[in-house]
Design an enzyme around this catalytic site. Structure first.
Site, PDB file in Angstrom:
ATOM      1  N   SER A   7      27.045  33.803  57.625  1.00  0.00           N
ATOM      2  CA  SER A   7      28.179  34.731  57.566  1.00  0.00           C
ATOM      3  C   SER A   7      29.386  34.051  56.941  1.00  0.00           C
ATOM      4  O   SER A   7      29.912  33.071  57.466  1.00  0.00           O
ATOM      5  CB  SER A   7      28.537  35.197  58.977  1.00  0.00           C
ATOM      6  N   HIS A  32      25.587  36.991  54.304  1.00  0.00           N
ATOM      7  CA  HIS A  32      26.148  38.022  55.185  1.00  0.00           C
ATOM      8  C   HIS A  32      27.656  38.115  54.977  1.00  0.00           C
ATOM      9  O   HIS A  32      28.370  37.122  55.070  1.00  0.00           O
ATOM     10  CB  HIS A  32      25.828  37.617  56.625  1.00  0.00           C
ATOM     11  N   ASP A  34      31.104  40.223  56.229  1.00  0.00           N
ATOM     12  CA  ASP A  34      31.643  41.086  57.272  1.00  0.00           C
ATOM     13  C   ASP A  34      32.859  41.846  56.766  1.00  0.00           C
ATOM     14  O   ASP A  34      33.902  41.249  56.505  1.00  0.00           O
ATOM     15  CB  ASP A  34      32.033  40.235  58.478  1.00  0.00           C
ATOM     16  N   MET A  36      35.699  44.505  57.698  1.00  0.00           N
ATOM     17  CA  MET A  36      36.336  45.076  58.900  1.00  0.00           C
ATOM     18  C   MET A  36      37.560  45.884  58.490  1.00  0.00           C
ATOM     19  O   MET A  36      38.149  45.645  57.432  1.00  0.00           O
ATOM     20  CB  MET A  36      36.758  43.954  59.845  1.00  0.00           C
ATOM     21  N   HIS A  65      27.800  43.850  56.245  1.00  0.00           N
ATOM     22  CA  HIS A  65      27.951  44.351  57.611  1.00  0.00           C
ATOM     23  C   HIS A  65      29.274  45.108  57.675  1.00  0.00           C
ATOM     24  O   HIS A  65      30.341  44.502  57.666  1.00  0.00           O
ATOM     25  CB  HIS A  65      27.926  43.148  58.568  1.00  0.00           C
ATOM     26  N   MET A  67      31.965  46.971  59.494  1.00  0.00           N
ATOM     27  CA  MET A  67      32.567  47.296  60.793  1.00  0.00           C
ATOM     28  C   MET A  67      33.775  48.178  60.520  1.00  0.00           C
ATOM     29  O   MET A  67      34.924  47.794  60.736  1.00  0.00           O
ATOM     30  CB  MET A  67      32.954  45.994  61.514  1.00  0.00           C
ATOM     31  N   MET A 136      24.085  43.234  67.675  1.00  0.00           N
ATOM     32  CA  MET A 136      25.287  42.416  67.858  1.00  0.00           C
ATOM     33  C   MET A 136      25.179  41.685  69.192  1.00  0.00           C
ATOM     34  O   MET A 136      25.087  42.312  70.246  1.00  0.00           O
ATOM     35  CB  MET A 136      26.547  43.293  67.843  1.00  0.00           C
ATOM     36  N   GLY A 141      34.022  41.641  65.459  1.00  0.00           N
ATOM     37  CA  GLY A 141      35.433  41.473  65.130  1.00  0.00           C
ATOM     38  C   GLY A 141      35.807  40.045  64.780  1.00  0.00           C
ATOM     39  O   GLY A 141      36.677  39.823  63.941  1.00  0.00           O
ATOM     40  N   ASP A 174      23.297  38.978  65.249  1.00  0.00           N
ATOM     41  CA  ASP A 174      24.584  38.509  64.743  1.00  0.00           C
ATOM     42  C   ASP A 174      25.554  38.220  65.892  1.00  0.00           C
ATOM     43  O   ASP A 174      25.884  39.122  66.657  1.00  0.00           O
ATOM     44  CB  ASP A 174      25.146  39.621  63.828  1.00  0.00           C
ATOM     45  N   GLY A 176      27.270  34.338  67.740  1.00  0.00           N
ATOM     46  CA  GLY A 176      26.963  33.209  68.616  1.00  0.00           C
ATOM     47  C   GLY A 176      25.600  32.603  68.370  1.00  0.00           C
ATOM     48  O   GLY A 176      25.021  31.984  69.265  1.00  0.00           O
ATOM     49  N   GLY A 196      27.571  32.164  61.467  1.00  0.00           N
ATOM     50  CA  GLY A 196      28.854  31.863  60.829  1.00  0.00           C
ATOM     51  C   GLY A 196      29.314  30.473  61.182  1.00  0.00           C
ATOM     52  O   GLY A 196      29.180  29.526  60.401  1.00  0.00           O
TER      53      GLY A 196
HETATM   54  C1  DX5 Z   1      31.386  39.193  64.020  1.00  0.00           C
HETATM   55  C2  DX5 Z   1      30.624  39.136  62.737  1.00  0.00           C
HETATM   56  C3  DX5 Z   1      29.744  37.985  62.593  1.00  0.00           C
HETATM   57  C4  DX5 Z   1      30.419  36.645  62.701  1.00  0.00           C
HETATM   58  C5  DX5 Z   1      29.473  35.735  63.407  1.00  0.00           C
HETATM   59  O1  DX5 Z   1      31.942  40.437  64.176  1.00  0.00           O
HETATM   60  O2  DX5 Z   1      29.815  40.299  62.585  1.00  0.00           O
HETATM   61  O3  DX5 Z   1      28.936  38.063  61.422  1.00  0.00           O
HETATM   62  O4  DX5 Z   1      30.771  36.078  61.480  1.00  0.00           O
HETATM   63  O5  DX5 Z   1      30.099  34.528  63.624  1.00  0.00           O
HETATM   64  P1  DX5 Z   1      29.489  33.438  64.587  1.00  0.00           P
HETATM   65  O6  DX5 Z   1      28.157  33.052  64.045  1.00  0.00           O
HETATM   66  O7  DX5 Z   1      30.498  32.371  64.563  1.00  0.00           O
HETATM   67  O8  DX5 Z   1      29.358  34.090  65.959  1.00  0.00           O
HETATM   68 ZN    ZN Z   2      28.382  40.296  60.907  1.00  0.00          ZN
END
Ligand code: DX5
Ligand code: ZN
Length: 215
Positions: A7, A32, A34, A36, A65, A67, A136, A141, A174, A176, A196
């Site tokens: 990510s 990936h 994100d 938002m 992705h 959001m 998720m 976020g 996606d 953690g 990420g």
């Molecule tokens: C969060 C995103 C993720 C985020 C994951 O809303 O959708 O893609 O970047 O980041 P890590 O891997 O640090 O949890």
């Molecule tokens: Zn994501």
């Protein structure tokens, strides 16, 4: 081997080209991104011009992705930019079937993301139209949040549902994700891992991608 989709949210935004090059030369499968809107989620990240900048350099499939509310407004534009997979949130679509159809009509793969509080059973009647379910494992976020363990059980249930329905739907996870949680996710049935922090905050991101690939 598991699909790894780093990510870019955790990359240095001042070095987007360098990060994209690093991913091009790495063993990652997808990239990936994100998007938002500050409405569906309490943060704003990549807008379409930034996605386009990455897309110009990227040599791997782009895993978008979204959001955002009203994701249907941006499907044509994402197809022009060259997205390969577009994941919309179940929670943002009143007419999910129609949105998935319009993603497919533009020649892209269609994904549905679900929040931690959304059960997998809501996807039962749409599964055959979904290429990827994005589970998720944090509240969307922000990067760097703590993995929600209940996600493992959701993957098991979803895997069972996919088997029952006989579809080719992939399970992507996606939030953690690291070597430790990644292993549990693969055991539960995950096909693709988004990472990420684990990748971009590692001393050697390319080596971390290899480690995740080999879990
Ligand atoms: C969060 C995103 C993720 C985020 C994951 O809303 O959708 O893609 O970047 O980041 P890590 O891997 O640090 O949890
Ligand atoms: Zn994501």
């Amino acid at each position: 081997m598991v699909i790894v989709s780093p990510s870019m949210l955790s990359a240095d935004f001042g070095k987007l080209y360098e990060s994209t090059e690093m991913l091009n030369n790495s063993q990652c499968d997808w990239i990936h991104i994100d998007v938002m809107d500050g409405v569906f989620v309490p943060n704003i990240t990549f807008g379409l011009p930034a996605v386009e900048a990455v897309a110009r350099r990227a040599k791997k499939p782009l895993d978008l992705h979204l959001m955002i509310v009203h994701p249907e407004k941006f499907i044509d534009r994402l197809a022009e930019i060259g997205a390969d997979l577009v994941c919309v949130h179940y929670e943002t679509c009143n007419h999910l079937h129609r949105v998935l159809q319009s993603i497919h009509a533009k020649g892209m793969k269609a994904g549905v993301a679900i929040n931690p509080a959304t059960p997998v059973c809501v996807l039962e009647d749409i599964l055959e139209d979904v290429d990827v379910v994005l589970i998720m494992s944090v509240n969307p976020g922000f990067g760097g949040q703590k993995f929600i363990p209940r996600s493992i059980e959701k993957i098991r249930r979803l895997k069972e549902m996919i088997r029952r329905e006989g579809t080719n739907t992939l399970i992507e996870v996606d939030g953690g994700v690291n070597r430790e949680t990644g292993k549990l996710l693969i055991e539960a049935g995950a096909d693709a891992l988004v990472a990420g922090t684990a990748v971009f905050k590692a001393e050697n991101p390319a080596a971390e991608i290899v480690a995740l690939k080999n879990l």
